[in-house]
Write an enzyme that holds these catalytic residues in place. Structure first.
Site, short mmCIF file in Angstrom:
data_model
loop_
_atom_site.label_atom_id
_atom_site.label_comp_id
_atom_site.label_asym_id
_atom_site.label_seq_id
_atom_site.Cartn_x
_atom_site.Cartn_y
_atom_site.Cartn_z
N ASP A 165 0.86 -1.18 0.00
CA ASP A 165 0.00 0.00 0.00
C ASP A 165 0.90 1.23 0.00
OD1 ASP A 165 -1.65 2.13 0.59
OD2 ASP A 165 -2.71 1.10 2.21
N SER A 196 -2.45 13.64 -14.42
CA SER A 196 -3.75 13.57 -15.11
C SER A 196 -3.99 14.87 -15.86
CB SER A 196 -4.86 13.39 -14.08
OG SER A 196 -6.14 13.54 -14.69
N TYR A 206 -9.62 15.91 -6.66
CA TYR A 206 -8.70 15.16 -7.53
C TYR A 206 -7.73 16.11 -8.25
CZ TYR A 206 -7.45 11.74 -11.26
OH TYR A 206 -6.81 10.90 -12.15
N LYS A 225 -3.63 15.99 -8.14
CA LYS A 225 -2.82 15.73 -9.34
C LYS A 225 -1.98 16.96 -9.71
CE LYS A 225 -3.88 11.42 -10.40
NZ LYS A 225 -2.87 10.36 -10.44
P1 NAI Z 1 -7.15 1.62 -12.11
O1 NAI Z 1 -8.08 1.91 -10.98
O2 NAI Z 1 -7.62 0.74 -13.22
O3 NAI Z 1 -5.78 1.04 -11.55
C1 NAI Z 1 -5.15 1.67 -10.45
C2 NAI Z 1 -4.39 0.62 -9.68
O4 NAI Z 1 -3.80 1.28 -8.55
C3 NAI Z 1 -5.31 -0.50 -9.14
O5 NAI Z 1 -4.77 -1.76 -9.46
C4 NAI Z 1 -5.32 -0.22 -7.65
O6 NAI Z 1 -5.50 -1.38 -6.85
C5 NAI Z 1 -3.96 0.43 -7.43
N1 NAI Z 1 -3.91 1.17 -6.18
C6 NAI Z 1 -4.82 2.06 -5.73
N2 NAI Z 1 -4.49 2.50 -4.52
C7 NAI Z 1 -3.32 1.90 -4.20
C8 NAI Z 1 -2.48 1.95 -3.06
N3 NAI Z 1 -2.78 2.70 -2.00
N4 NAI Z 1 -1.35 1.21 -3.06
C9 NAI Z 1 -1.05 0.43 -4.12
N5 NAI Z 1 -1.82 0.33 -5.22
C10 NAI Z 1 -2.95 1.05 -5.26
O7 NAI Z 1 -6.72 3.05 -12.68
P2 NAI Z 1 -6.00 3.51 -14.04
O8 NAI Z 1 -7.03 4.11 -14.90
O9 NAI Z 1 -5.13 2.45 -14.56
O10 NAI Z 1 -5.16 4.73 -13.47
C11 NAI Z 1 -3.77 4.68 -13.23
C12 NAI Z 1 -3.29 6.09 -12.96
O11 NAI Z 1 -3.60 6.93 -14.07
C13 NAI Z 1 -3.95 6.75 -11.74
O12 NAI Z 1 -2.98 7.52 -11.04
C14 NAI Z 1 -5.00 7.65 -12.35
O13 NAI Z 1 -5.31 8.75 -11.52
C15 NAI Z 1 -4.29 8.08 -13.61
N6 NAI Z 1 -5.19 8.54 -14.66
C16 NAI Z 1 -6.10 7.69 -15.27
C17 NAI Z 1 -6.92 8.16 -16.26
C18 NAI Z 1 -7.93 7.30 -16.97
O14 NAI Z 1 -8.75 7.81 -17.76
N7 NAI Z 1 -7.97 5.99 -16.75
C19 NAI Z 1 -6.86 9.56 -16.72
C20 NAI Z 1 -5.88 10.35 -16.03
C21 NAI Z 1 -5.09 9.86 -15.05
#
Ligand code: NAI
Length: 254
Positions: free
Chosen positions: A64, A143, A156, A160
């Site tokens: 975490d 982001s 958020y 970011k």
């Molecule tokens: P997602 O929710 O599909 O994956 C995020 C991963 O981070 C998950 O596997 C989750 O378990 C893990 N996670 C969350 N909290 C955690 C913690 N405390 N410790 C360890 N792992 C943790 O999200 P996604 O879409 O892949 O996003 C990845 C990054 O990209 C994030 O930082 C998000 O804010 C950013 N982002 C995503 C966008 C989108 O449209 N999908 C757009 C802009 C930014």
């Protein structure tokens, strides 16, 4: 195997799924050993096995990023299996949908813990070995909300934006040690997190596809390409930057 990340040890947080998983897959394809960190133990195990089956050098730690002891344990476990990290991709993050007048302090802290503090905790843990070797790169997944935002997603954008600010500070402070620190700012990327957003704002689902100059939303692989470029020697003179990967959405006025 040959590639742009040969001889690198790349740690990716939030690597069980979505953008983090795609970054880990691309880094492995570019020749890196990859260390995966996530809180989702089952999905992390599945992603790790899938990567191992491709012949990648991969290790995983359930951890975490908001917890100091957990970060220390995960980074040290992965260092003992793969060697010290030479690249850190701070990808783990979460959305927020709070009302500023009703949000509790605990809810505020929970957003900033994941979207900002966790990236610093990870950087603090890996930087000493990078500084010692005078070699390293950090890529922070920020982001489009760091520069533009949408109503109903408090705070958020603040978190970011903070991550992009931290990217600048770290880039200045560790640049003299030959360590580069950059941010990547995705727009709409097809992941579970985006599905959560569309469930929260159903009217955005169709709208999102039409507003992009490129006529589509992005894929995790689109982001992974840019992350791996920034982590690689191909970006040797790039530091302190915030790269948009948003299909041109962020340049659009109307
Ligand atoms: P997602 O929710 O599909 O994956 C995020 C991963 O981070 C998950 O596997 C989750 O378990 C893990 N996670 C969350 N909290 C955690 C913690 N405390 N410790 C360890 N792992 C943790 O999200 P996604 O879409 O892949 O996003 C990845 C990054 O990209 C994030 O930082 C998000 O804010 C950013 N982002 C995503 C966008 C989108 O449209 N999908 C757009 C802009 C930014």
């Amino acid at each position: 195997m040959t590639g742009r990340l040969m001889d690198e040890v790349v740690l990716v947080t939030g690597a069980a799924r979505g953008i983090g998983r795609a970054v880990a897959e691309k880094a492995a394809a570019e020749g890196a050993a990859v260390g995966l960190i996530d809180v989702l133990a089952d999905q992390l195990a599945a992603t790790t096995s899938a990567l191992a089956e491709t012949g990648a050098r991969v290790a995983a730690a359930v951890g975490d990023i908001t917890d100091e002891a957990s970060v220390a344990a995960a980074v040290s476990q992965l260092a003992s299996e793969l060697g010290p990290a030479t690249v850190l991709v701070n990808n783990a993050g979460k959305n927020a949908y709070a009302d500023a007048t009703r949000m509790t302090v605990a809810e505020w802290d929970a957003v900033f813990d994941v979207d900002l503090k966790g990236a610093w905790l990870m950087a603090r843990q890996v930087l000493p070995a990078m500084i010692e070797r005078k070699h390293g790169a950090i890529v922070n997944i920020a982001s489009i909300h760091a520069s533009l935002t949408t109503a109903g997603m408090f705070p958020y954008a603040a978190a970011k934006s903070g991550l992009v600010g931290m990217t600048r500070s770290l880039a200045l402070d560790v640049g003299p040690h030959n360590i580069r620190v950059n941010a990547v700012s995705p727009g709409y990327i097809a992941t579970d997190l985006l599905e959560e957003f569309f469930t929260t704002f159903p009217h955005e689902r169709d709208h999102a596809h039409t507003v992009h100059p490129l006529g589509r939303i992005g894929t995790p692989e689109n982001v992974a390409e840019v992350v791996c470029f920034l982590a690689s020697p191909a970006a040797a003179f790039v530091t302190g930057a915030n790269w948009s990967v948003d299909g041109g959405l962020g340049i659009r006025y109307a």
